[in-house]
Each structure stands twice: as C-alpha cells, then as structure tokens.
Write a protein that holds these residues in place. Structure first.
Motif, PDB file in Angstrom:
ATOM      1  N   LYS A 130      -2.041 -19.318  -8.845  1.00  0.00           N
ATOM      2  CA  LYS A 130      -0.882 -19.265  -9.827  1.00  0.00           C
ATOM      3  C   LYS A 130      -0.410 -20.304 -10.128  1.00  0.00           C
ATOM      4  O   LYS A 130       0.872 -20.469 -10.909  1.00  0.00           O
ATOM      5  CB  LYS A 130       0.361 -18.269  -9.168  1.00  0.00           C
ATOM      6  CG  LYS A 130      -0.271 -16.897  -8.814  1.00  0.00           C
ATOM      7  CD  LYS A 130       1.024 -15.914  -8.788  1.00  0.00           C
ATOM      8  CE  LYS A 130       0.097 -14.486  -8.681  1.00  0.00           C
ATOM      9  NZ  LYS A 130       0.804 -13.543  -9.215  1.00  0.00           N
ATOM     10  N   VAL A 131      -1.065 -21.472  -9.887  1.00  0.00           N
ATOM     11  CA  VAL A 131      -0.495 -22.801 -10.170  1.00  0.00           C
ATOM     12  C   VAL A 131      -1.705 -23.911  -9.874  1.00  0.00           C
ATOM     13  O   VAL A 131      -2.704 -23.746  -9.236  1.00  0.00           O
ATOM     14  CB  VAL A 131       0.936 -23.267  -9.271  1.00  0.00           C
ATOM     15  CG1 VAL A 131       0.124 -23.636  -7.933  1.00  0.00           C
ATOM     16  CG2 VAL A 131       1.500 -24.333  -9.665  1.00  0.00           C
ATOM     17  N   MET A 132      -1.653 -24.950 -11.046  1.00  0.00           N
ATOM     18  CA  MET A 132      -2.657 -25.712 -11.021  1.00  0.00           C
ATOM     19  C   MET A 132      -2.441 -27.009  -9.696  1.00  0.00           C
ATOM     20  O   MET A 132      -3.676 -27.162  -9.285  1.00  0.00           O
ATOM     21  CB  MET A 132      -2.558 -26.506 -12.372  1.00  0.00           C
ATOM     22  CG  MET A 132      -3.827 -27.366 -12.710  1.00  0.00           C
ATOM     23  SD  MET A 132      -4.299 -27.672 -14.297  1.00  0.00           S
ATOM     24  CE  MET A 132      -2.945 -28.676 -14.892  1.00  0.00           C
ATOM     25  N   PHE A 133      -1.584 -27.233  -9.806  1.00  0.00           N
ATOM     26  CA  PHE A 133      -1.127 -28.454  -8.758  1.00  0.00           C
ATOM     27  C   PHE A 133      -0.084 -27.963  -7.844  1.00  0.00           C
ATOM     28  O   PHE A 133       0.627 -27.038  -8.101  1.00  0.00           O
ATOM     29  CB  PHE A 133      -0.642 -29.697  -9.430  1.00  0.00           C
ATOM     30  CG  PHE A 133      -1.428 -30.420 -10.564  1.00  0.00           C
ATOM     31  CD1 PHE A 133      -2.579 -30.727 -10.280  1.00  0.00           C
ATOM     32  CD2 PHE A 133      -0.830 -30.550 -11.846  1.00  0.00           C
ATOM     33  CE1 PHE A 133      -3.507 -31.437 -11.308  1.00  0.00           C
ATOM     34  CE2 PHE A 133      -1.676 -31.015 -12.847  1.00  0.00           C
ATOM     35  CZ  PHE A 133      -2.912 -31.461 -12.538  1.00  0.00           C
ATOM     36  N   HIS A 134      -0.368 -28.301  -6.458  1.00  0.00           N
ATOM     37  CA  HIS A 134       0.388 -28.216  -5.442  1.00  0.00           C
ATOM     38  C   HIS A 134       0.494 -29.516  -4.649  1.00  0.00           C
ATOM     39  O   HIS A 134      -0.325 -29.877  -4.335  1.00  0.00           O
ATOM     40  CB  HIS A 134      -0.180 -26.931  -4.773  1.00  0.00           C
ATOM     41  CG  HIS A 134       0.479 -26.455  -3.403  1.00  0.00           C
ATOM     42  ND1 HIS A 134       1.758 -26.078  -3.366  1.00  0.00           N
ATOM     43  CD2 HIS A 134      -0.111 -26.478  -1.885  1.00  0.00           C
ATOM     44  CE1 HIS A 134       2.209 -25.707  -2.118  1.00  0.00           C
ATOM     45  NE2 HIS A 134       1.179 -25.855  -1.676  1.00  0.00           N
ATOM     46  N   VAL A 191      -4.238 -22.719 -20.493  1.00  0.00           N
ATOM     47  CA  VAL A 191      -4.393 -22.519 -19.057  1.00  0.00           C
ATOM     48  C   VAL A 191      -2.713 -22.093 -18.807  1.00  0.00           C
ATOM     49  O   VAL A 191      -1.737 -22.608 -18.663  1.00  0.00           O
ATOM     50  CB  VAL A 191      -4.723 -23.668 -18.037  1.00  0.00           C
ATOM     51  CG1 VAL A 191      -4.289 -23.470 -16.683  1.00  0.00           C
ATOM     52  CG2 VAL A 191      -5.844 -24.290 -18.413  1.00  0.00           C
ATOM     53  N   THR A 192      -2.623 -20.639 -18.579  1.00  0.00           N
ATOM     54  CA  THR A 192      -1.380 -20.186 -18.183  1.00  0.00           C
ATOM     55  C   THR A 192      -0.618 -20.478 -17.153  1.00  0.00           C
ATOM     56  O   THR A 192       0.547 -20.412 -17.094  1.00  0.00           O
ATOM     57  CB  THR A 192      -1.265 -18.533 -18.313  1.00  0.00           C
ATOM     58  OG1 THR A 192      -2.489 -18.147 -17.444  1.00  0.00           O
ATOM     59  CG2 THR A 192      -1.743 -18.057 -19.802  1.00  0.00           C
ATOM     60  N   GLU A 193      -1.445 -20.889 -16.098  1.00  0.00           N
ATOM     61  CA  GLU A 193      -0.705 -21.243 -14.750  1.00  0.00           C
ATOM     62  C   GLU A 193      -0.641 -22.782 -14.614  1.00  0.00           C
ATOM     63  O   GLU A 193      -0.591 -23.199 -13.622  1.00  0.00           O
ATOM     64  CB  GLU A 193      -1.662 -20.590 -13.483  1.00  0.00           C
ATOM     65  CG  GLU A 193      -1.842 -19.224 -13.737  1.00  0.00           C
ATOM     66  CD  GLU A 193      -0.640 -18.443 -13.549  1.00  0.00           C
ATOM     67  OE1 GLU A 193       0.573 -18.802 -13.486  1.00  0.00           O
ATOM     68  OE2 GLU A 193      -0.802 -17.219 -13.379  1.00  0.00           O
ATOM     69  N   ALA A 194      -0.452 -23.496 -15.890  1.00  0.00           N
ATOM     70  CA  ALA A 194      -0.307 -24.804 -15.695  1.00  0.00           C
ATOM     71  C   ALA A 194       0.914 -25.083 -15.000  1.00  0.00           C
ATOM     72  O   ALA A 194       2.020 -24.502 -15.401  1.00  0.00           O
ATOM     73  CB  ALA A 194      -0.718 -25.805 -17.176  1.00  0.00           C
ATOM     74  N   ALA A 228      -0.485 -34.094 -17.741  1.00  0.00           N
ATOM     75  CA  ALA A 228      -1.735 -33.038 -17.331  1.00  0.00           C
ATOM     76  C   ALA A 228      -1.251 -31.430 -17.548  1.00  0.00           C
ATOM     77  O   ALA A 228      -2.297 -30.782 -18.237  1.00  0.00           O
ATOM     78  CB  ALA A 228      -2.249 -33.115 -15.930  1.00  0.00           C
ATOM     79  N   CYS A 229      -0.150 -31.201 -17.096  1.00  0.00           N
ATOM     80  CA  CYS A 229       0.357 -29.739 -17.382  1.00  0.00           C
ATOM     81  C   CYS A 229       0.504 -29.403 -18.842  1.00  0.00           C
ATOM     82  O   CYS A 229       0.007 -28.393 -19.260  1.00  0.00           O
ATOM     83  CB  CYS A 229       1.855 -29.657 -16.742  1.00  0.00           C
ATOM     84  SG  CYS A 229       1.692 -29.542 -14.970  1.00  0.00           S
ATOM     85  N   GLU A 230       0.890 -30.534 -19.664  1.00  0.00           N
ATOM     86  CA  GLU A 230       1.196 -30.125 -21.073  1.00  0.00           C
ATOM     87  C   GLU A 230      -0.364 -30.031 -21.733  1.00  0.00           C
ATOM     88  O   GLU A 230      -0.697 -29.055 -22.462  1.00  0.00           O
ATOM     89  CB  GLU A 230       1.745 -31.254 -21.834  1.00  0.00           C
ATOM     90  CG  GLU A 230       3.306 -31.121 -21.536  1.00  0.00           C
ATOM     91  CD  GLU A 230       4.104 -32.191 -22.291  1.00  0.00           C
ATOM     92  OE1 GLU A 230       3.523 -33.320 -21.935  1.00  0.00           O
ATOM     93  OE2 GLU A 230       5.394 -32.016 -22.350  1.00  0.00           O
ATOM     94  N   LYS A 231      -1.349 -30.662 -21.344  1.00  0.00           N
ATOM     95  CA  LYS A 231      -2.752 -30.752 -21.977  1.00  0.00           C
ATOM     96  C   LYS A 231      -3.155 -29.393 -21.377  1.00  0.00           C
ATOM     97  O   LYS A 231      -3.833 -28.707 -22.199  1.00  0.00           O
ATOM     98  CB  LYS A 231      -3.527 -31.850 -21.141  1.00  0.00           C
ATOM     99  CG  LYS A 231      -4.897 -31.933 -22.145  1.00  0.00           C
ATOM    100  CD  LYS A 231      -5.675 -33.225 -21.639  1.00  0.00           C
ATOM    101  CE  LYS A 231      -6.818 -33.041 -22.503  1.00  0.00           C
ATOM    102  NZ  LYS A 231      -7.884 -33.768 -21.964  1.00  0.00           N
ATOM    103  N   ALA A 232      -3.043 -28.973 -20.191  1.00  0.00           N
ATOM    104  CA  ALA A 232      -3.643 -27.716 -19.868  1.00  0.00           C
ATOM    105  C   ALA A 232      -3.000 -26.737 -20.453  1.00  0.00           C
ATOM    106  O   ALA A 232      -3.659 -25.722 -20.871  1.00  0.00           O
ATOM    107  CB  ALA A 232      -3.266 -27.617 -18.149  1.00  0.00           C
ATOM    108  N   LYS A 233      -1.861 -26.588 -20.647  1.00  0.00           N
ATOM    109  CA  LYS A 233      -1.020 -25.713 -21.272  1.00  0.00           C
ATOM    110  C   LYS A 233      -1.647 -25.322 -22.767  1.00  0.00           C
ATOM    111  O   LYS A 233      -1.815 -24.292 -23.336  1.00  0.00           O
ATOM    112  CB  LYS A 233       0.510 -25.886 -21.389  1.00  0.00           C
ATOM    113  CG  LYS A 233       1.485 -24.746 -21.862  1.00  0.00           C
ATOM    114  CD  LYS A 233       2.789 -25.118 -21.771  1.00  0.00           C
ATOM    115  CE  LYS A 233       3.758 -23.905 -22.396  1.00  0.00           C
ATOM    116  NZ  LYS A 233       4.909 -24.383 -22.716  1.00  0.00           N
ATOM    117  N   ALA A 234      -1.754 -26.640 -23.487  1.00  0.00           N
ATOM    118  CA  ALA A 234      -2.178 -26.528 -24.817  1.00  0.00           C
ATOM    119  C   ALA A 234      -3.631 -26.085 -24.950  1.00  0.00           C
ATOM    120  O   ALA A 234      -4.116 -25.307 -25.799  1.00  0.00           O
ATOM    121  CB  ALA A 234      -2.310 -27.907 -25.421  1.00  0.00           C
TER     122      ALA A 234
END
Lengths: 311, 446, 297
Positions: B274-278, B192-195, B183-189
């Motif tokens: 500043k972050v997508m998941f916590h 989404v800078t704060e993935a 999910a983080c990789e997809k978001a970064k692509a």
C-alpha cells in the motif's frame, strides 16, 4: 420489615463484618488517604524520590504549561461520558422494550441481546483495532471495494471519538439490556392494556408508561455507565488508541481519547513519572466522583418514588 | 469495649497479613539457598515477536545445557519502556532480574535509577572486539556500563515494482527529502496510486534526522558534558524535519495507521503493497522480507535526509544489556558470562543474518565479509555503510536526558498536531515548552 | 398487537442482534484464517482455526493467562459473595452498637472504584513489608510517619496473584445487593426462627440461604465478569507474564512491535470471551431474577 426481633450476639457480628470492613479500610480508605498525601510530593517512580512540594502538583494542573492538557482531558471525559451514557441507554431501552413486548416469543432475542455483557473492554478494543485500522483494516478494505472513501479511523479527531464511543456503547449494551429486561418483566401488563384502551399508540405508550416506569433502573444505569465511562473504558482506550490522537487547535494539548483515568496512568507510570502529579489528579477524580455520588443519593430518592414501582 | 476489641482484632489481622508476606519471601530465599537446583539468572528482554524472543530463549537453553550450576531464565517483558520500569520496580522489592535489556534512550534514566552495576566492575574481561563507537555509547566515565546487544538504524525500504511502474530506477533510490517528494510526484503522475512514504510516527526517526544534520537534541553537549537542562526542539534542523513531514502529508504522500509508535502497523502497510517507500529499522529486514515473500520485489536504500545537510550519520544506539546490583558475586559473573556468550562472534553473525541488526563485534563483520554475505545481496550492506560513514560527534553519540521517553512522546504528538493542521512553528514552540518543563521537573529530583 | 407490527418488531430485533453480533462473528471468522487471508476483506472461513488457537495457547502463554484469570476470578467471585453475604446479614438481622457507623463506612466506599486509587494502592501493594513486627509497630504507632508521610511499607505483592485478589474480596455493591434482598424477606420468617430458638447459623442455612439463591447467582455472574475483566490494576501491578491476567495478556498478543498475527489475536479474543459467556449462560435465569428482585427497591 420487622426490625424489633433481631439476633443478638456478643461478637458474632464482628466476625461477619471484619473481612469486608478490613479489606475496605486497608485497600480503599488507606490508599485514598495515601493518594491525598502523595499529591503533596514530587515522587518519581524510577528514582524512588519523594520531595515535599506542597500544592505545586495541584497548581500545575490549573495554571502553567501543563494545565491546558488537563483542561482538555477533563472536558473530553465529560463529553465522552455523556455520549456513552445517553444514546447507549436509549438504544438498550428500545431493544429491551421490543423484546419484552413479544412476550414468550421474544425469549430467543434475550440471549442474542445480552451476551455482550460477557464482552470486556479489552476484547472490544482488540476487535475494533483490527477492524478499523485505516490502512489494512477490514472495514476500509471493504469500503475500498465500492468507494475511494477511506476514513482515517484512528487519527481523525471526530472519527476516533466516534469509534471509542461506539465501542463503549457496544460493550455496555448487554449489561443495560439485562437490567431493563429484568425490570420490564415485572411491570404488570395492565399498565399497557389501560393505555391501549385509551387509544395510546406504541410510541405514546413507550413515552408515557415505559420511560417513567423504568426511571429507577435508568437512574441506576446512568451511574453504572458513568463508572464505566470514567474508569473501565481505560482498557478500550489503551488497546485501541493509546489515548491518541492529538488534534489541531484547540484540542491539541492532549490525545483526544486520553480520559481522566488514562492521564493518571500516563503521568504516574508512563514517561519519566511523577506519582505525586498523578495522585493530585486522583484526588480531583475522587472529589468529582464524591460529588456525583452525593447527587445520586440526593435525587435518587425522589426519582424512585416518581418511578412508582413497588417500594 | 467493643471498639477496643475490634481495633485489636484489626491490628492482629494487619500484622498477620504483613508477616505472612514476609514469611513467604523468607521461605523462598531459604529454599533457594538450600536446594541443589541450579541458581536462576533472570534476563528480561523486550522483543515480542516469535523470531527474536525465540532466538534468545534458544541461546539461553544452549547456555544452560553447558552449565549445571546456573540457569538462565529469559522472559519477555513488553515494550522497552515497560521492561525498564518493571526492572526498577522489581529491584525496589529486591527481586530484580540479573540482566535487563534497556533501550538507548532509557540510558540516563537507568543510570539515575541507581539499580544497575556497571558491568565493567565485574571482574576483568575483554571488550576490545566490540565496535568502538557502539561501545563508546555505553561507556560513562571510562567504565563500560552495559554490553551492546542489538543496534540498528533506520533505512529506506522500497517497493521496486512500483518504482519501475513509475518509471523510476530502483537501483538509484531517493537520498534526500526533496528526492522522495519528487519521486512520489512522478509516480503519482505515472498512475501509481500507492505512491507515498510510510513510517510509523515515532520520535526515533526524528532523532535520527537530527543526528544526520549534526544537531543535538538537548544542550550541554547533548547531555554528555553535563546533565541536560534544556531541549533543542526549536532548532532549524528540527523545523526542517517538521516541514518535510507536513509537505509529505499535505501532498497526500504520508502514510501511517494514525497511532503513535505503531511499528507493526506501518510494516503491514508496506507489506500489503500500500505504499512505495517505507522507513523502518534495519532490524526488520528479516521479518519484512519473510512477510512479503514474493508479492513484490523489495529493495533498500540509505535513510533519506534533508538535501540541505551533509550526512553526519546515524545515532549509534539500539539497546544494551544492563546488570542489576545486589546479587551474589558468583551470580553476577555468571550473568556477565551469559551476556558475553550472547554477543560472541558466532551468535552475533547469526543474529545479524536473522534480523538485520548490526553485529556489535568487529570479528563478526570480518567473518561475514569472508563468507561473502554482503556481496550476495546488496540490501545487506546498507546498514553497515550507514554505520561506517557515521562521523563520531555529540549529535551521533545520541542525547542523554532522564525524560527522553517524555520528549519522544511530546515530539510525536507535535508532529501529529501538524498532520492534523496545526501550525509548525507554534507546535514546535509548545513542544519545547512542555519538554523543557518535564526535564526541569525531573532534574529537581536530584 | 397486529401481525404486521409483530413482524416489524421481529425484523428490527433480528437486524439489531446481527449488528451487535457482527464484530464477534467477524473475529470468529478471522480466527480461522491463515496469515495470508486474514489481512484481506474475505470473510470466508479458513482452515487455520485450531492452529491459531494452538499457537496462541502455547507460543504466547495464553493458557497461563487463562489459568491465572480463572483462578483469581473464581476466588473473587466466591470470596466476595461469601463475605458480603455475612456482612449484610450482620447489618440487617443483627443488633449491635456502632452499626450505623459501620454501615456508613461501607456506604462511602460505593464511590471509590479501585481504578481511582491505583496510585495509592500501588505503593501499598508493591512496597516491601517491614522486616519484623517491631518495625511495623514503630511505623503504625507513629501517627506522623503512618499518616502524614507517603507509605513506607507495603505488602510486597508485585507479580503475585494475591495483589489482584485480596483488594477485591470486599465490595459495598455486593453488600448492598444482599442487604436490599434481605430487607425484602418477610419479618415473620425471622420471628418464626427466633421462636423456634434457632441461632443465626440455622436461620442462614435453612431459611436465608434457600431464599437467596437468585441473589447469589446474580452476584456470581456480576463478580465473575468484573474479576475476569480486570485490566488497569493488573496492568500496573503485575509484570510477570506467568501471573498476568488474561485481558492484559490480550494486549501482549498485539505486542509492541512487528509482526502481529491477527488470526491468532482473534483466536485469543474468542477464547477470552468463553469463560464469562459460560457463566452468563449457566446462571442466566438466576441472574435475571436476582437483579430484578434487588433493583425493585
């Protein structure tokens, strides 16, 4: 001074001395002796246990799995002390000399430069931990306005060390400047005038006259700053970094800002607690401080004469 | 002659100093007994935030209003570690508080310290309404040791706005380590800078991930069949956790403040967008949603676990309230009554609504269901789902060891080492050696 | 000095003063902001200053910390200065047997900061006192129990302000400070007093005390700030918020868990700095003169 004529009394001097001596004996000598005794025991604060184990605590400090952490803490404490003392004193001396050179005009700077003496390490730590939080702190937010550079202030080994050192230097500036200023005021201007006639520039004057003249006070400050670095920095570290972070090899055995006194605290009062192990570390600290003090007395004498100040 | 004089003077001063201290405590004891003031029942707890400590103080005031003979004095004492330590030390001086709020990893240490009286020994009272697995955690040798109070488990918090921006479905949050990274990789692509995933570097999460994989943290049935003698930090389950955090970090997706156990710092990262998941405790649901306000849409999901494992469930823990020894029986009973009051059906419902902790009573859950609390907002059910799905076994029962605090620190430092570039296997090996040594040192006290 | 050079020095000093003051200015500005503003980069003053102060003062018991610290700092400042003054007087102006030994004993403690001794001090201060004098005498008169075993009895001062006051009422540094100063006082003054038939108290009151104002002022500043800044020892020995020192209270503001209100924390740091600043400013002149005198050995 005249030593011959003195007050004589049968017991008055005891009344004068007893409060001081009593407090020193009960709260310094006795605890020091107790630390020595306790270092031979395994003693858990929570369980209230005390088992005599001879020198095992000391052995654990120097060999075995616990030793590398102690070694690392020892070395980084020394590095920290040196980094706090020398740059701190140089900056203070330069600022004090500049202020002093302005004469009456410089009076305003005095108060602007010495107020940090009222700073406590805890206050410095609190302000820094707010400013330098790598994710939400003001410094990185500010940097984010211009660059994408977001330094990891609290877990990058070099930066965290830099931060703790700067915090300490900042906190100590006021104290150091006060002493330098007080001392410089008393240096007669003729010293400089003669040098100026000889054509010595400001920098040469500073090097040739100021530094030797202030050497007694510098010497005194080295030791008070050392005492800060060894002991009082505890509050700064406790609030700003909690002794962390752990680095990568070879500095991966203990937190990089865990200094000797912080480790005494951690091992004695933190975790599962072995007060004996902490006491053994106190004993080593005592030996270290005793050596430093002896060194101070031995070389202090000659230094003072070298300083050429009125004796 | 003078020396003699001085040493006598010294002795006299010493004696008077000691005697002075003595007199004071006597006087205090006398005045306590003589006065008609209500007897004070001390309760030390460790919530530092206004919300939770305020709640406790309010309830103490409520209780005091209806009792004239006793008065609950509730005081905040710092972190869990510090609270337990303070209680032990106070007890050595016979000024122990009656009630102490102890976290689950302190259970063995609290037990070994010998300053506590199992609350089950104070008269007879009904415990059948407490959620059984939770109560079991605090039952040793058939006696209820302490009353469960605040139980929670970690869950995934989501910045739904970012997920939508990344083209991900916030109603279908990642469930495994692998899905998190994907999910983080997809978001970064997707720009989404704060993935990324943020959680504070805390041994608690590590312990939860071990439990989810069914792995104990110490030997001897996770310390429940007999005193633990060795940690299991080098298990393959442990390595999976280390490697996950390393991968996350290497890819630039891991976020924390750099300080260990910095709960507030990590929450701030999430709240500031500043972050997508916590990942953090369900107990922060209240505080975090208040802080976010309407800056973004927050969602929740189950704690992500390794894809290689089935869900064993979370450690049923949290903190409980212990009763210390050595007070008059009537005070002990009053203290017990207060803690039963604190955890009664209504109060636990209220507590849950405000914070997100599980109510520890079945009746509270039933009433909440009747009120439709869970159907109103799905975020609220996650914690219960996790609890109800939990299989009862030695891993989810949680480990018992006297040096749990040290082990936590050692694990946290080992992870931080890895984040700073150290080798996973070597770090784990070092951590195990240290933790085992601390444990055997501790066990030598008996 | 040329005009150009002077301007340069002014520039350097102004910039340095600004840098040194910056973290404090930052804290002051942030102390005025609301929870929403405080996490942003803005340094624009907000309107929450008094509210933040009030919150810290009331909700976080800051008034209690401040009051405790003021109390203990004041007692230590006065007590230590007073005791050290008389101890130094005896060492300099009086003649008696065993002076060298006592002097040496005090000298040695120069190298024993309390922080180093917390482990030994902890037991001594925190353990329960003996039930009665008989137990105490049995213990202290048995060398094996008293000297060779870990401490059995203590003062029982945990959570009492006494524990952070009494151990700090004496200091070798302060005694030396006075001793140094006394030794610079011309012997003729003393001779004159002796010839007048003045006793030690008259000498102290009429000669020594007026001559020692700067030294006392300097020590007041040093000792007040030292006591005010105490951290490690109170952190270990005091576990009761109503008796806690302000520096440790500051840590309690940051807390161990969620929801740190940084605006309020900054308000707390500002308040923590006020008392030592006041002392420093009030005694500034005495202080500068006092330390200049003494370190000029």
């Amino acid at each position: 001074m005249n030593i011959q004529s003195q007050f004589k009394s049968r017991f008055l001097h005891w009344i004068f001395l007893v409060p001081t001596v009593l407090v020193l004996v009960v709260f310094l000598y006795f605890p020091a002796w107790q630390s020595l005794i306790l270092s031979l025991f395994r003693s858990n604060l929570f369980l209230g246990t005390r088992q005599f184990i001879g020198f095992e605590n000391f052995k654990n400090l120097f060999t075995g799995p616990l030793a590398p952490a102690y070694g690392q803490v020892f070395v980084q404490t020394i590095v920290f002390s040196v980094l706090v003392i020398f740059p701190g004193l140089v900056i203070s001396l330069i600022l004090a000399t500049l202020t002093n050179s302005l004469g009456k005009e410089g009076k305003i700077y005095r108060i602007l430069l010495i107020w940090p003496y009222a700073l406590s390490p805890a206050v410095a730590g609190t302000i820094f931990s707010f400013m330098f939080n790598p994710e939400t702190g003001a410094v990185n937010t500010f940097l984010g306005l211009f660059t994408s550079w977001q330094p990891r202030w609290l877990d990058s080994p070099l930066l965290v060390f830099f931060l703790v050192v700067s915090g300490s230097i900042w906190k100590n500036l006021g104290y150091n400047i006060v002493f330098y200023l007080a001392f410089l005021q008393n240096i007669p201007a003729e010293n400089y005038e003669a040098a100026a006639l000889d054509g010595a520039g400001t920098f040469r004057q500073f090097l040739k006259i100021t530094i030797p003249l202030v050497s007694p006070v510098s010497y005194f400050l080295v030791f008070t700053n050392m005492s800060y670095a060894l002991f009082e920095a505890f509050a700064l570290v406790d609030i700003l970094t909690s002794g962390g972070p752990v680095g990568s090899p070879p500095v991966d055995h203990a937190g990089l800002t865990t200094f000797l006194i912080y480790k005494v605290f951690q091992d004695g009062f933190g975790g599962s607690s072995n007060m004996g192990f902490a006491a053994a570390q106190s004993v080593i600290l005592m030996v270290l401080v005793a050596l430093l003090t002896m060194f101070q007395f031995k070389f202090g004498e000659t230094k003072v004469h070298y300083g050429g100040s009125s004796s | 002659m003078k020396k003699l004089f001085s040493s006598i003077l010294f002795m006299i001063l010493c004696v008077s100093l000691f005697a002075g201290g003595q007199k004071e405590t006597d006087a205090a004891a006398n005045s306590m007994a003589a006065s008609s003031q209500p007897k004070e029942i001390q309760f030390w707890f460790s919530f530092s935030d206004d919300k939770r400590s305020g709640w406790i103080k309010d309830l103490a005031a409520d209780w005091n209003a209806s009792h004239t003979e006793y008065k609950i004095v509730a005081e905040q004492k710092g972190s869990y570690r510090e609270t337990l330590q303070a209680a032990v030390l106070a007890s050595r001086q016979s000024v122990a508080p009656h009630l102490v709020h102890v976290f689950e990893v302190g259970s063995q240490l609290a037990f070994d310290s010998g300053i506590f009286e199992p609350i089950g020994n104070i008269g007879s009272f009904d415990t059948s309404d407490y959620i059984q697995p939770v109560l079991n955690y605090y039952t040793l040798n058939g006696t209820v040791n302490s009353i469960p109070f605040n139980s929670s488990s970690p869950i995934l918090y989501i910045n739904e706005d970012m997920m939508i921006q990344a083209g991900l479905d916030p109603k279908n949050p990642p469930e495994t380590f692998e899905e998190i990274i994907a999910a983080c990789e997809k978001a970064k692509a997707a720009g989404v800078t704060e993935a990324g995933l943020g959680f504070n570097l805390h041994g608690w999460f590590y312990e939860q991930w071990l439990a989810e994989q069914g792995a104990p943290i110490v030997n001897n049935g996770n310390g429940r069949d007999g005193r633990a003698t060795e940690t299991m930090l080098d298990s393959k389950e442990s390595k999976i956790i280390f490697n996950f955090i390393k991968e996350l970090n290497d890819k630039g997706f891991y976020k924390y403040t750099g300080k260990l156990e910095d709960w507030g710092g990590s929450d701030a990262i999430f709240q500031e967008g500043k972050v997508m998941f916590h990942i953090t405790s369900t107990a922060d649901l209240g505080n975090i949603s208040t802080a976010i306000d309407d800056r973004f849409q927050m969602g929740t999901g189950r704690l992500p676990i390794p894809g290689s494992s089935k869900r064993n469930g979370v450690v049923i823990g949290g903190a409980s309230v212990w009763l210390t020894k050595g007070h008059p029986m009537d005070e002990m009973e009053a203290a017990r009554d207060f803690i039963l009051f604190l955890t009664n059906t209504e109060n636990m419902m209220d507590w849950h609504k405000m914070t997100g902790y599980y109510p520890v009573r079945n009746s509270s859950i039933e009433k909440l269901e009747q009120e439709g609390w869970f159907t109103e907002a799905p975020t609220r059910t996650i914690a219960f789902t996790q609890l109800l799905e939990t299989e009862s076994n030695m891993a989810t029962a949680g480990g018992l060891m006297g040096t749990f605090g040290d082990t936590r620190t050692i694990v946290e430092e080992a992870i931080q080492k890895v984040l700073n570039g150290a080798d996973v296997d070597a770090s784990i090996e070092q951590a195990k050696t240290l933790a085992d040594l601390k444990l055997s040192e501790y066990n030598k006290n008996f | 000095m040329t005009r150009k050079k002077k301007t340069l020095i002014h520039m350097i000093l102004i910039i340095s003063a600004f840098f040194i003051a910056f973290p404090l200015i930052f804290a002051l500005l942030k102390a005025t902001q609301s929870p929403g503003q405080v996490m942003s980069a803005t340094l624009w003053p907000g309107s929450m200053f008094f509210e933040n102060i009030k919150n810290v003062w009331v909700n976080y018991n800051f008034y209690q910390y401040m009051f405790t610290s003021l109390k203990i700092s004041f007692v230590i400042m006065v007590g230590k200065t007073f005791f050290s003054f008389f101890a130094a007087f005896a060492l300099v102006f009086m003649n008696f047997k065993g002076k060298k030994v006592l002097f040496g004993m005090i000298l040695v403690t120069l190298m024993m900061p309390t922080e180093m001794l917390i482990i030994g001090m902890f037991d001594l201060v925190s353990l329960q006192p003996p039930e009665n004098a008989v137990h105490f005498l049995k213990w202290i008169l048995n060398p094996k129990a008293f000297l060779l075993e870990p401490i059995r009895y203590g003062f029982g001062w945990t959570d009492k302000p006494l524990s952070i006051v009494i151990p700090f009422l004496a200091s070798a540094t302060a005694v030396f400070f006075f001793r140094q100063h006394f030794r610079n006082i011309p012997g003729s003054l003393m001779d004159a007093s002796l010839i007048d038939g003045a006793g030690p108290f008259r000498f102290i009151l009429h000669v020594l005390f007026p001559l020692s104002r700067n030294t006392i002022g300097a020590l007041f500043v040093v000792q007040f700030i030292y006591a005010w800044n105490q951290y490690l020892w109170p952190r270990v020995i005091i576990r009761n918020e109503s008796a806690q020192a302000v520096q440790v209270g500051l840590k309690a503001l940051i807390g161990n868990s969620e929801g740190v209100e940084w605006g309020q924390v900054m308000a707390g740091t500002i308040m923590t700095m006020i008392p030592p600043l006041i002392i420093l400013i009030l005694l500034h002149d005495h202080f500068m003169r006092g330390i200049a005198l003494t370190d000029n050995k």
